[in-house]
Design a protein around this motif. Structure first.
Motif, short mmCIF file in Angstrom:
data_model
loop_
_atom_site.label_atom_id
_atom_site.label_comp_id
_atom_site.label_asym_id
_atom_site.label_seq_id
_atom_site.Cartn_x
_atom_site.Cartn_y
_atom_site.Cartn_z
N PRO A 1 -20.39 12.58 -5.76
CA PRO A 1 -19.55 12.01 -6.65
C PRO A 1 -19.71 12.58 -8.32
O PRO A 1 -20.83 13.08 -8.50
CB PRO A 1 -20.11 10.52 -6.87
CG PRO A 1 -21.45 10.53 -6.27
CD PRO A 1 -21.50 11.54 -5.28
N GLN A 2 -18.47 12.62 -8.87
CA GLN A 2 -18.62 13.29 -10.24
C GLN A 2 -19.35 12.07 -11.07
O GLN A 2 -19.53 10.94 -11.09
CB GLN A 2 -17.32 13.51 -10.78
CG GLN A 2 -16.42 12.18 -11.11
CD GLN A 2 -15.00 12.60 -11.45
OE1 GLN A 2 -14.38 13.78 -10.94
NE2 GLN A 2 -14.23 11.86 -11.99
N GLY A 3 -19.78 12.81 -12.24
CA GLY A 3 -20.58 12.02 -13.24
C GLY A 3 -19.40 11.55 -14.44
O GLY A 3 -18.62 11.44 -13.98
N GLY A 4 -19.94 10.90 -15.29
CA GLY A 4 -19.28 10.44 -16.44
C GLY A 4 -19.08 8.86 -16.13
O GLY A 4 -19.73 8.16 -15.39
#
Length: 373
Positions: free
Chosen positions: A183-186
């Motif tokens: 999964p992408q961060g942020g």
């Protein structure tokens, strides 16, 4: 990044073929196949994906038979050449586009192997595109076609050889963007308010024709995407029309009902009701014969999920006792079942795919992982 495919007149953008038209790291190109015998004693499935912006190519071959499921997994750094569709001993080779594809898993240390040839019996039928946003961010947008056919060849597990002769087969090919890999961060998206998914898909081979149905539903059980068609099947692949089939019958009304197996989110039986533009009704009863867990080809797999970076080249084997698996564990919710289909006096064989995660009022699921009562 010029590669061999750049020598063909197939460009869709100003960039070389090996460079996707977008920078979304979840851009992908993927094969999926399954095959089953008429008695429902085995089902094998193949998944093979390219994720160029993640620099990953992975492949899986898995068989369910005799109450157990076996899986080969492989992952490598993605090649630039689009004709290089091999991960370790597993290779998918297009012999003739839209007509014949070979899947070969060469003998290896995991003692799972195959040499199988898929021959098409229908047109590659385009399904509606899947499109999904999360708070304005496009997280899914892909194209997919489905094609029916037959398999010849064999597969082996721990030295036991299974001959495959005119086994029922279905394949799809999809490409675009969908959530895969790490999964992408942020900041998190906003789909967590009432998360979940309901998907039901049901291609059936009736001998001289097939039916194909698929639908997404919202949490209340209202279709957000639904389509179904009846298509001719051909004995000789040379007779399959190029482009759309004039014999295709599009359905204008599609409904389905599933009786869920107690304590699970998989079907004990199902009914499909369809109506075409002329008012002709089609009623199909589905009887599950054999189960296949989709984590065998990477779906929802915590370790061998699609597009995870595993290194330059890694392979592995897994094996499960199907009767001992927790049906409500997250990675086990996505299920294929071999089904015998009855439509009037016609009897067919095919696949019933279900994945239900989260609340679904029409099915009686109230929580994230509760099973049927």
């Amino acid at each position: 990044m010029i590669t061999n495919f750049d020598d063909y007149c197939i460009h869709q953008t100003a960039a070389p073929i090996a460079q996707p038209s977008q920078s979304d790291r979840n851009f992908y190109d993927r094969y999926w196949f399954n095959g089953m015998d008429a008695e429902g004693t085995y089902i094998f499935e193949v998944g093979f994906g390219l994720y160029p912006n993640r620099h990953v190519m992975d492949g899986h071959f898995s068989v369910s038979t005799g109450g157990r499921q076996y899986a080969f997994h492989g992952s490598r750094r993605a090649p630039h050449e689009r004709a290089d569709t091999q991960v370790g001993p597993l290779a998918v080779t297009v012999i003739e586009p839209m007509r014949q594809i070979r899947v070969r898993l060469a003998p290896n240390e995991h003692n799972i192997a195959c040499d199988l040839l898929f021959t098409a019996a229908s047109i590659p039928h385009e399904e509606p595109p899947n499109i999904m946003y999360d708070d304005g961010h496009l997280i899914m947008h892909n194209s997919r076609f489905t094609q029916m056919g037959y398999w010849e060849g064999h597969f082996e597990i721990d030295g036991q050889r299974f001959e495959v002769s005119r086994a029922f087969g279905t394949r799809d090919k999809s490409w675009g963007v969908r959530p895969v890999g790490e999964p992408q961060g942020g900041a998190p998206g906003l789909l967590s308010g009432d998360p979940g998914v309901y998907w039901c898909w049901n291609p059936i081979n009736f001998g001289d024709f097939c039916t194909q149905m698929g639908t997404f539903e919202d949490r209340e059980g209202r279709p957000t995407q639904v389509s179904a068609d009846l298509l001719p099947l051909y004995v000789d692949p040379a007779d399959i029309p190029r482009g759309e089939d004039p014999g295709l019958i599009e359905m204008t009304q599609v409904e389905h009902t599933i009786v869920w197996e107690k304590g699970t989110r998989r079907a004990a039986s199902a009914q499909v009701h369809m109506v075409d533009a002329n008012g002709t009704e089609y009623d199909i009863a589905l009887e599950p014969l054999l189960r296949f867990q989709m984590l065998g080809v990477g779906y929802n797999h915590a370790e061998w999920g699609h597009a995870f970076w595993k290194g330059e080249l890694e392979t592995a084997r897994e094996e499960w006792d199907l009767g001992a698996m927790d049906p409500l564990e997250y990675q086990n919710l996505h299920v294929h079942q071999v089904v015998r289909a009855t439509m009037g006096e016609r009897v067919g064989m095919g696949t019933l795919e279900n994945i239900v995660i989260g609340r679904h009022a029409r099915s009686g699921f109230k929580d994230f992982f509760d099973g049927a009562e």
